[in-house]
Design a protein around this motif. Sequence first.
Motif, PDB file in Angstrom:
ATOM      1  N   CYS A  73       0.833  -1.205   0.000  1.00 28.80           N
ATOM      2  CA  CYS A  73       0.000   0.000   0.000  1.00 28.80           C
ATOM      3  C   CYS A  73       0.870   1.257   0.000  1.00 28.80           C
ATOM      4  CB  CYS A  73      -0.915  -0.001   1.223  1.00 28.80           C
ATOM      5  SG  CYS A  73      -1.893   1.497   1.363  1.00 28.80           S
TER       6      CYS A  73
ATOM      7  N   CYS B 270       0.120   3.105   3.605  1.00 29.47           N
ATOM      8  CA  CYS B 270       0.448   2.567   4.933  1.00 29.47           C
ATOM      9  C   CYS B 270       1.463   1.432   4.876  1.00 29.47           C
ATOM     10  CB  CYS B 270      -0.826   2.110   5.651  1.00 29.47           C
ATOM     11  SG  CYS B 270      -1.539   0.617   4.952  1.00 29.47           S
TER      12      CYS B 270
ATOM     13  N   CYS C 273      -5.906  -2.873  -0.021  1.00 30.47           N
ATOM     14  CA  CYS C 273      -5.107  -2.758   1.192  1.00 30.47           C
ATOM     15  C   CYS C 273      -5.990  -3.263   2.320  1.00 30.47           C
ATOM     16  CB  CYS C 273      -4.698  -1.309   1.435  1.00 30.47           C
ATOM     17  SG  CYS C 273      -4.083  -1.050   3.107  1.00 30.47           S
TER      18      CYS C 273
ATOM     19  N   CYS D  96      -5.369   2.511   7.791  1.00 31.88           N
ATOM     20  CA  CYS D  96      -4.774   3.103   6.593  1.00 31.88           C
ATOM     21  C   CYS D  96      -5.434   4.465   6.356  1.00 31.88           C
ATOM     22  CB  CYS D  96      -5.008   2.140   5.431  1.00 31.88           C
ATOM     23  SG  CYS D  96      -4.444   2.705   3.834  1.00 31.88           S
TER      24      CYS D  96
ATOM     25  N   GLN E  17      -8.333   5.191   3.984  1.00 34.88           N
ATOM     26  CA  GLN E  17      -9.488   4.342   4.307  1.00 34.88           C
ATOM     27  C   GLN E  17     -10.225   4.864   5.536  1.00 34.88           C
ATOM     28  OE1 GLN E  17      -9.337   0.041   3.691  1.00 34.88           O
ATOM     29  NE2 GLN E  17      -7.151   0.230   3.357  1.00 34.88           N
TER      30      GLN E  17
END
Length: 679
Positions: free
Chosen positions: A417, A420, A435, A441, A444
């Motif tokens: 990702c 992250c 991810c 993250c 997200q």
Amino acid sequence: MIILVFLHKIKTMDFTDAKIRSENLRKVIEQHNRSYYVDANPAISDFEYDLLVKELETIEKEYPELQTADSPTQRIGNDINNAFVQIKHKYPMLSLGNTYTESDLNDFDQRVRKITENNFEYVCELKFDGISISLTYKNGILQQAVTRGDGEKGDDVTANIRTIRNIPLKIYGDYPDEFEIRGEIFMPHSSFERLNKERADAGETLFANPRNATAGTIKLQNSSQVAKRGLDCFLYYLLGENLPHSNHYDNLQEAKKWGFPISQNVQKCQTIQQVTDYINYWDEARKKLPYDTDGVVIKINNTEQQEELGVTAKSPRWAIAYKFKAEQAITKLLSVDFQVGRTGAITPVANLQPVLLAGTTVKRASLHNQEQINILDIRISDMVIVEKGGEIIPKIVGVDKSHRTGDSKEFEYITHCPECGTKLEREESEAKHFCPNENGCHPQIIGKIEHFISRKAMAIDGLGAETIELLYKNSLINNVADLYDLKKEQLLPLERIAEKSAENIIKSIEDSKNIEFQRVLFAIGIRFVGETTAKKIVEKLHSIDEIMSANEEQLLQIDEIGERIAQSIIKYFANQKNQEIVQRLRDAGLQMKTKEVFNKISDKLKGMSFVVSGTFTSYSRDELKQIIEQHGGKNVSAISASTSYLLAGEKSGQMKIEKANRLKVKIIDENQFNELINK
Ligand SMILES: [Zn+2]
């Protein structure tokens, strides 16, 4: 000459004469408008027309009480600044699903055939490239013009729309007391060229295309400016409870008789082959039209069947838009960025050497996923073919390999990702990488909260993307449950948040506790659980407990839920972090059961299913549907052998009645329905 004599005489005209003359003038001017704009057959010169309007203006100035809302003089617009008020649409203004290929069209045809049992008709229309509008008429007078907006609410642009000459302010003939008509406002090429020439002369920036120019014009604050821009309009859909016909095509022809501008190129088709012929013909012929079109709209003609096919959250299932093939351009691929969405989906985005495409400069394009990159064998520094379809972001559809040098390397897709650093995952059935770090993250976390507070979910006002980022940075929120622990005192020290807005945010969060359960379910952001899916789930499983304890088999029994969605739901609730969040939301007081369960009045209709059709004296159709649910009954859109009743009002569709008779479904009227719930 007669006209000039009248002009001269106005000063000495008494009120009664002025009243009679102004009424006559209005009638004559509207007739000329119709012959000019609707029939394209003007009976008088522009000069004579202007004289008539001037005379009417003079009378109305002398006797302001004679001016009416539907007077043609109102088209000239005024200099008052139009602040646009938001109006809720009576019927949501959905946008159409788009298709680009014949095979998509065939899929649509198959779906329609299945539901209508092969007994139906299509209507094909050109898709005008402009701005959608909804017009409401009461007692034959234009009341309101509202833009699509977000589909639920739009801007009241009535003052601006009045200036468009071919939109009737008053209609004639046998029309329903109240109805809505929808269509497209657009700028013909001639108006567009004139406008851009004026702007060029004045050193102003030019509009990229007629659609942008239309959008800009509709939102002008000054309607006298709008009047000068030369907008045009076609109307294409009639809505209301008392329409003259039970099919779209005849309603359109009727609307034309009342004075509405309806395109002459509307055509009924019996087969998908005829639809394709229509598309192929217009794909070429449209180039000669004096305005832009970008596709063909295909609708099911019969309005009962339209109802039966229904809608998804986004678009009707009874209509589809076929988009003409998009324009392409070739440019150099400079680099690729990776974006992480709220559900963790990774989207590669291409950075391009700027290139002009269909009137706008393109710098970025979508690459969709790794598979597509591999299939097209796209490499950095390649000359790529960019296409602009219906999407806002153009896409890369191919590579011009003749420009490729020997040292180009195959593209290496990321494995971790970019936000992250977590190793990406990809499920077998999925094209996109994900991810999996959903609660840790950054995009997200932020994306999930943004989704949660959005209008169709928890509708928490006062919290924009920036504020969420700010709260996150200050460690005040890390997930959606944290919102409900926020205190006003915590917000006040933050920059940009004043006392008043802090209060609004807290109040809005508090108010969201009343949002119905199906929206809460949508808001928590389970992958693949959209608005419609959430609604379908809640129809079967009435509480969060029932959903959390459901196994795959139970979930699969729900309408429109396949393996992919069922597994996603199970996976979501299996995650301990998610369980905690749901528990905290429940403790905070959010609705975790359907209102339906709370508002239940009786069980008198338990186990019965109803199809409601036609118009009724004491209730609207929506009210009836609500009453059915409150008494434990179920609403279904299509009649089947297992339907208990067809609740048929006036003008109930003949096809529904025939089908009910054939399947031995009992037909009841409003009185019999009342007996059912009152016994
Ligand atoms: Zn990540």
